[in-house]
Design an enzyme around this catalytic site. Sequence first.
Site, PDB file in Angstrom:
ATOM      1  N   HIS A 175       0.752  -1.199   0.064  1.00 45.63           N
ATOM      2  CA  HIS A 175       0.026  -0.030   0.064  1.00 45.63           C
ATOM      3  C   HIS A 175       0.995   1.227   0.112  1.00 45.63           C
ATOM      4  CE1 HIS A 175      -3.726  -2.116   0.340  1.00 45.63           C
ATOM      5  NE2 HIS A 175      -3.333  -2.541   1.482  1.00 45.63           N
ATOM      6  N   ASP A 214      -3.092 -10.580  -2.704  1.00 46.34           N
ATOM      7  CA  ASP A 214      -3.838  -9.897  -1.500  1.00 46.34           C
ATOM      8  C   ASP A 214      -5.004  -9.762  -1.626  1.00 46.34           C
ATOM      9  OD1 ASP A 214      -2.293  -8.679   1.362  1.00 46.34           O
ATOM     10  OD2 ASP A 214      -4.308  -7.748   0.605  1.00 46.34           O
ATOM     11  N   HIS A 216      -6.565  -7.211  -0.242  1.00 45.21           N
ATOM     12  CA  HIS A 216      -6.806  -5.795  -0.672  1.00 45.21           C
ATOM     13  C   HIS A 216      -6.030  -5.450  -1.689  1.00 45.21           C
ATOM     14  CE1 HIS A 216      -6.964  -6.534   3.861  1.00 45.21           C
ATOM     15  NE2 HIS A 216      -7.897  -5.727   3.656  1.00 45.21           N
ATOM     16  N   ASP A 303      -4.534 -12.845   2.837  1.00 46.35           N
ATOM     17  CA  ASP A 303      -5.779 -12.674   3.643  1.00 46.35           C
ATOM     18  C   ASP A 303      -7.189 -12.773   2.814  1.00 46.35           C
ATOM     19  OD1 ASP A 303      -4.707 -10.664   1.922  1.00 46.35           O
ATOM     20  OD2 ASP A 303      -4.891  -9.204   3.763  1.00 46.35           O
TER      21      ASP A 303
END
Length: 514
Positions: A175, A214, A216, A303
């Site tokens: 990120h 991921d 996200h 995740d």
Amino acid sequence: MKLGIGKIKDVLKSGAGKSTESGREEQKIEEIEPDRVEEATMTAKISEQESENTPDKEHLVPMNRTECKKTGLIFFPAFDWAISPTHPEREERLLYTRDQIFEEGLMDLPQIAEYKPRLAEFKDIARVHFCIPDIEAQATTPHLIAAGSCLVLADALMRGEVKNAFALVRPPGHHAMTVAHGNRGFCNINNEAILVEYLRKKYGIRRIAIVDTDVHHGDGTQEIFYNDPDILFISFHQDGRTLYPGSGFTNELGGPKALGRTINIPLPPGTPDEGILYVLDSLVMPILEDFKPELVLNSAGQDNHYTDPLANMRFSAQGYAKLNEKLGPDMAVLEGGYAIQSALPYVNTGIILAMAGLDYSCVMEPDFKPGMFVQAARDRQILEGVVATQLENWKNRNRLVEEEIAKHGDFYRRKKQIFYDTDMIQEVQEETIKMCPDCQGYVTIDSRAHRSINDTRIFGVSVPIYACNRCQAEAEEEYKKRLKSPEYEYVYLQDKKADEYRAYNMRTKQEIVY
């Protein structure tokens, strides 16, 4: 967890512990008035030109890995770094995995070579980030070790010591964007991007594919390479309308000269193994085959697992292992994954076995039963639509680039708002890209960060590694010009072509050169 692997005795571990001894790079700090920057810069350029033909300036040649049978691993739990003692991103994410893997004897297998981490140098960070106010403020020692661990494995890969590698490290990084005012999404610096720029500068690797798995959206990695046609970025993640960071949609395709080189695959919440593997087979693998990258890197977030507390997906350890086997990345770097006991030991074990070419069929969560999650018919239709859309975008990427370039003059500009959820910073950016006919063009970023008690405004100039001489010279002039602009607190020059990085503090009149 009983895997039936057993302990392997009397294993020669000659590959273990190989690393490059390196600490923080010494930085040069000069007190210099803005009017004298041109003179100082010219001196540095002359020195650079005089030494450009020395062996350390030449790219090292990657070795052939076809005969190598080992998988390289590094564990770095970062014991002394956490956002808070009870935060999901904490050292236990790797401690349970490490205990399980050692207990099962994986580290004794002849197919595994364990390496020791090292610190990344400040210059490695400066190739990617404008750190506010400086690198030390954003990259703690654990951050430097996590990034450095990726570089250790990159060297092992390029020397032909391992066929592939997995960096099990934290803190994560996908990120973190070009400008780093603080921590967002648990990330300060971007390990994967630092790895890419290191491979390009040291080994001359040009075409690289990054596949982010991921849950996200990897918005930081996407932003860093958004204008780079040599980097293919593919991210499949839970639909941004339902999860942080609220981005990663199919219309995010790349900058004007890199349209189609960003492929986002938003997945409906609840997508199981079947759906993710369908996307891999139908979209990701065909695009990779067409792109023909020199290396495939995997941002290996875990995740998507059905027990993860921060997301809503239904991926299993078996699904992760199959994904890795099909994708066959040259290197994987751990990102997220916060089901510390119920997922990470199983997922990581499955991935390691898959990378090593070993049987992973016995790796299964205690509560998992094959067939317990079924792809909803409506969600399958959504995935089919996403696949069809992105295959069409990929097929037409060159036409899309031509059409987009025709819309703009000498410069392309876009404004962005970026929220740092961990540090509660609201950033406003204006990015300007030179629409050069001979290269991808240099980039300038005007960034203002709003904090609770004060604001910080910076200006950064970035020269891509394959920039033309004209863009390199224009970018340097932009840097010098901004040194006389009192509205900025810090001004940065990121010259990837010369591998030279400058940070000027307007208050102290000091320039740091990396």
